[in-house]
Write a protein that holds these residues in place. Structure first.
Motif, PDB file in Angstrom:
ATOM      1  N   THR A  93     -21.706   0.512  10.788  1.00  0.00           N
ATOM      2  CA  THR A  93     -21.285  -0.842  11.164  1.00  0.00           C
ATOM      3  C   THR A  93     -22.448  -1.827  11.160  1.00  0.00           C
ATOM      4  O   THR A  93     -22.219  -3.040  11.066  1.00  0.00           O
ATOM      5  CB  THR A  93     -20.621  -0.825  12.548  1.00  0.00           C
ATOM      6  OG1 THR A  93     -21.430  -0.059  13.448  1.00  0.00           O
ATOM      7  CG2 THR A  93     -19.232  -0.192  12.464  1.00  0.00           C
ATOM      8  N   ASP A  94     -23.693  -1.329  11.236  1.00  0.00           N
ATOM      9  CA  ASP A  94     -24.841  -2.235  11.144  1.00  0.00           C
ATOM     10  C   ASP A  94     -24.942  -2.889   9.779  1.00  0.00           C
ATOM     11  O   ASP A  94     -25.601  -3.925   9.629  1.00  0.00           O
ATOM     12  CB  ASP A  94     -26.142  -1.462  11.428  1.00  0.00           C
ATOM     13  CG  ASP A  94     -26.187  -0.876  12.833  1.00  0.00           C
ATOM     14  OD1 ASP A  94     -25.567  -1.467  13.732  1.00  0.00           O
ATOM     15  OD2 ASP A  94     -26.834   0.171  13.021  1.00  0.00           O
ATOM     16  N   ALA A 141      -9.359  -3.603  11.937  1.00  0.00           N
ATOM     17  CA  ALA A 141     -10.092  -3.653  13.205  1.00  0.00           C
ATOM     18  C   ALA A 141     -11.562  -3.973  12.977  1.00  0.00           C
ATOM     19  O   ALA A 141     -12.151  -4.801  13.686  1.00  0.00           O
ATOM     20  CB  ALA A 141      -9.944  -2.317  13.936  1.00  0.00           C
ATOM     21  N   LEU A 142     -12.183  -3.345  11.987  1.00  0.00           N
ATOM     22  CA  LEU A 142     -13.598  -3.593  11.720  1.00  0.00           C
ATOM     23  C   LEU A 142     -13.821  -4.998  11.185  1.00  0.00           C
ATOM     24  O   LEU A 142     -14.816  -5.652  11.518  1.00  0.00           O
ATOM     25  CB  LEU A 142     -14.121  -2.552  10.732  1.00  0.00           C
ATOM     26  CG  LEU A 142     -14.198  -1.117  11.276  1.00  0.00           C
ATOM     27  CD1 LEU A 142     -14.482  -0.136  10.149  1.00  0.00           C
ATOM     28  CD2 LEU A 142     -15.269  -1.012  12.354  1.00  0.00           C
ATOM     29  N   ASP A 187     -17.171   5.221  17.067  1.00  0.00           N
ATOM     30  CA  ASP A 187     -18.141   6.280  16.804  1.00  0.00           C
ATOM     31  C   ASP A 187     -18.609   6.180  15.355  1.00  0.00           C
ATOM     32  O   ASP A 187     -18.450   7.108  14.562  1.00  0.00           O
ATOM     33  CB  ASP A 187     -17.507   7.652  17.077  1.00  0.00           C
ATOM     34  CG  ASP A 187     -18.518   8.780  17.022  1.00  0.00           C
ATOM     35  OD1 ASP A 187     -19.721   8.503  17.180  1.00  0.00           O
ATOM     36  OD2 ASP A 187     -18.098   9.939  16.797  1.00  0.00           O
ATOM     37  N   ALA A 188     -19.200   5.038  15.008  1.00  0.00           N
ATOM     38  CA  ALA A 188     -19.625   4.807  13.626  1.00  0.00           C
ATOM     39  C   ALA A 188     -20.669   5.838  13.219  1.00  0.00           C
ATOM     40  O   ALA A 188     -21.680   6.023  13.914  1.00  0.00           O
ATOM     41  CB  ALA A 188     -20.195   3.402  13.480  1.00  0.00           C
ATOM     42  N   GLU A 209     -12.479   8.641   6.678  1.00  0.00           N
ATOM     43  CA  GLU A 209     -13.098   9.136   7.916  1.00  0.00           C
ATOM     44  C   GLU A 209     -14.177   8.187   8.411  1.00  0.00           C
ATOM     45  O   GLU A 209     -14.297   7.928   9.619  1.00  0.00           O
ATOM     46  CB  GLU A 209     -13.682  10.528   7.689  1.00  0.00           C
ATOM     47  CG  GLU A 209     -14.415  11.117   8.886  1.00  0.00           C
ATOM     48  CD  GLU A 209     -13.532  11.232  10.125  1.00  0.00           C
ATOM     49  OE1 GLU A 209     -14.081  11.149  11.253  1.00  0.00           O
ATOM     50  OE2 GLU A 209     -12.297  11.406   9.988  1.00  0.00           O
ATOM     51  N   LEU A 210     -14.969   7.646   7.481  1.00  0.00           N
ATOM     52  CA  LEU A 210     -16.031   6.723   7.846  1.00  0.00           C
ATOM     53  C   LEU A 210     -15.478   5.504   8.572  1.00  0.00           C
ATOM     54  O   LEU A 210     -15.989   5.101   9.628  1.00  0.00           O
ATOM     55  CB  LEU A 210     -16.777   6.298   6.577  1.00  0.00           C
ATOM     56  CG  LEU A 210     -17.841   5.215   6.700  1.00  0.00           C
ATOM     57  CD1 LEU A 210     -18.970   5.660   7.619  1.00  0.00           C
ATOM     58  CD2 LEU A 210     -18.388   4.851   5.309  1.00  0.00           C
ATOM     59  N   LEU A 211     -14.409   4.912   8.041  1.00  0.00           N
ATOM     60  CA  LEU A 211     -13.868   3.695   8.650  1.00  0.00           C
ATOM     61  C   LEU A 211     -13.068   3.996   9.907  1.00  0.00           C
ATOM     62  O   LEU A 211     -13.122   3.230  10.875  1.00  0.00           O
ATOM     63  CB  LEU A 211     -13.018   2.934   7.630  1.00  0.00           C
ATOM     64  CG  LEU A 211     -13.738   2.462   6.363  1.00  0.00           C
ATOM     65  CD1 LEU A 211     -12.867   1.468   5.598  1.00  0.00           C
ATOM     66  CD2 LEU A 211     -15.086   1.848   6.670  1.00  0.00           C
ATOM     67  N   VAL A 212     -12.323   5.096   9.911  1.00  0.00           N
ATOM     68  CA  VAL A 212     -11.554   5.444  11.101  1.00  0.00           C
ATOM     69  C   VAL A 212     -12.501   5.760  12.259  1.00  0.00           C
ATOM     70  O   VAL A 212     -12.308   5.287  13.389  1.00  0.00           O
ATOM     71  CB  VAL A 212     -10.603   6.615  10.813  1.00  0.00           C
ATOM     72  CG1 VAL A 212     -10.010   7.166  12.120  1.00  0.00           C
ATOM     73  CG2 VAL A 212      -9.480   6.167   9.881  1.00  0.00           C
TER      74      VAL A 212
END
Length: 476
Positions: free
Chosen positions: A324-325, A256-257, A455-456, A446-449
């Protein structure tokens, strides 16, 4: 020590003569020299670098007789010079020596129990992979055949990493299958490792290396001296522990990302790992060395050779913002690094020593990333936040192995397990104890999910995320 035969199986050996096109010698290619340096540093634990593959042959098509299998093995050895190459290691500069003919000893196991061939093959594969290669006297391919009532049901292959990298090993398996089934694997590659070595050590190769090393010099001057500088615990025995996370949620979040930010899934994973490594050490930048395949030209895509090398990847974490930035910047940094991924390792090590001397401290990330998935799988269905969290609860984590010697502190491999990505972190327990190994992988998930759920996490929250996941691992 002889390799044990599985219980109930009869073991023998088949001598397979082969004849290739030419003999010759040359210096090692850059990729060969890079892995040879790693082998020397890791010995006697260099079995770590052996490449093992299992090829089922009894699942479809007409039965494969042993004579047809050995004929295919002979054709395979003739087709690929890398499989007929041994080393001369005396002196400061080892050389590769290609033979035009020889004999390959194939281990044959006759399994009398119907349906037991797969287990016998796995055990034989483990036995063949557990021995160091004799780089000067042994062919860089160990081949085994598991048979039932005279038909070969499974082939097992163990390859020396000096002869090939992972992508080349997949080509060996593919070609053996085609040679067994069809008697031909098509046109052979137009170039060989010997040809590449001659080019790399000539004037054009030196210029190509110098351009790449200019990128490495910028990397070494800008990076933190190392990513995990502080010993935090007494090392365990064996010193290096391997943690593995198999997570469908991680796969779905990565897809997704990648789609949302127009980068590759591999870049998403590497960025997450680099950001967490930077957070763990309190660094304003993260330095990592991804492995680059160096197979962008047509004449190298199907080549059995050791071509992969480290590339520089430096990610600025000082700007704040959310995870995500980082992704657009990380994509550009990865592409720049891959362009610097082919170079002379002798000059590379001299460069690192020189820059370290000028900076007044050794420079080495001791932090590497190797995405070993050679076939890009199509993205799965897009999962919503609730589905992602449900999938996350089905993730599996374990410690499948350990090593006594390894030349890295934080070494990540990405593979697949039954179609689901598996992320493995092998780390030095003096710098990352087992709870921290688990903490890094669970924090990555957890970071990617969370990011895929919209909710990054903020970058300044990553040390807390690592502490939470490491603490929960300790409590467990």
């Amino acid at each position: 020590m002889a390799d044990p035969a599985p219980a109930g199986a009869g073991r023998s050996s088949a001598a397979v003569p082969f004849a290739g096109g030419r003999a010759g010698s040359a210096p090692l290619t850059w990729g060969q020299r890079a892995i040879w340096n790693a082998i020397v540093r890791t010995a006697p634990n260099d079995v770590y670098f052996n490449i093992a593959r299992l090829l089922p042959l009894g699942d479809r098509g007409r039965p494969v007789g042993l004579s047809r299998f050995t004929a295919a093995a002979a054709a395979l050895m003739a087709r690929h010079e890398a499989l007929r190459t041994r080393l001369e290691t005396a002196g400061e500069s080892p050389r590769q020596v290609v033979a035009d003919a020889g004999t390959l000893d194939v281990t044959v196991l006759e399994e009398p129990v119907p349906g037991a061939g797969a287990e016998s093959a796995r055990r034989l594969l483990a036995a063949l992979a557990a021995r160091r290669f004799d780089y000067e006297r042994e062919w860089p391919l160990r081949l085994g055949a598991v048979c039932h009532e005279g038909s070969v049901t499974h082939a097992v292959l163990v390859m020396c990493h000096v002869a090939t990298d992972g992508q080349g090993a997949e080509q060996v398996v593919r070609d053996l299958l085609l040679l067994v089934r069809r008697g031909s694997a098509g046109r052979a590659p137009r170039t060989t490792p010997l040809d590449i070595a001659v080019w790399q050590h000539g004037p054009e190769g030196v210029r190509r290396s110098d351009r790449a090393l200019a990128g490495w010099e910028s990397f070494y001057r800008a990076m933190p001296p190392t990513m995990f500088p502080q010993q935090v615990a007494e090392p365990l025995a064996p010193r290096f522990r391997r943690g593995r996370l198999v997570s469908g949620a991680l796969a779905a979040a990565t897809d997704a990302l990648a789609a949302e930010h127009r980068v590759s899934g591999s870049t998403v994973l590497m960025t997450g790992l680099a950001a967490l490594a930077g957070a763990a050490g309190g660094h304003g930048a993260a330095a990592m060395t991804p492995i680059v395949a160096n197979r962008t030209t047509d004449d190298r895509r199907g080549l059995v050779a050791m071509l992969s090398q480290d590339a520089p990847f430096l990610l600025d974490l000082s700007g704040g913002g959310r995870f995500t930035d980082l992704l657009p910047t990380a994509w550009r940094a990865a592409m720049a690094g891959y362009r610097a991924g082919a170079y002379d390792p002798v000059a590379w090590e001299a460069l690192r020593e020189r820059v370290g001397s000028e900076r007044g401290t050794p420079v080495h990330p001791y932090c590497c990333y190797n995405d070993q998935r050679f076939v890009e799988r199509p993205p799965g269905p897009r999962l919503g936040p609730r589905e992602l969290r449900e999938e996350q609860r089905r993730s599996r984590f374990g410690f499948p192995g350990a090593e006594e010697h390894l030349g890295c502190r934080y070494c990540v491999h990405v593979t697949e397990e039954e179609g689901t990505p598996a992320v493995t972190l092998t780390a030095d327990t003096a710098y990352l104890p087992p709870a921290a190994i688990r903490g890094h992988l669970m924090a990555l998930e957890e970071l990617l999910v969370a990011s895929a759920c919209g909710d990054a996490p903020a970058l300044d929250a990553l040390p807390g995320l690592l502490a939470e996941k490491t603490g929960s691992a300790t409590a467990a």
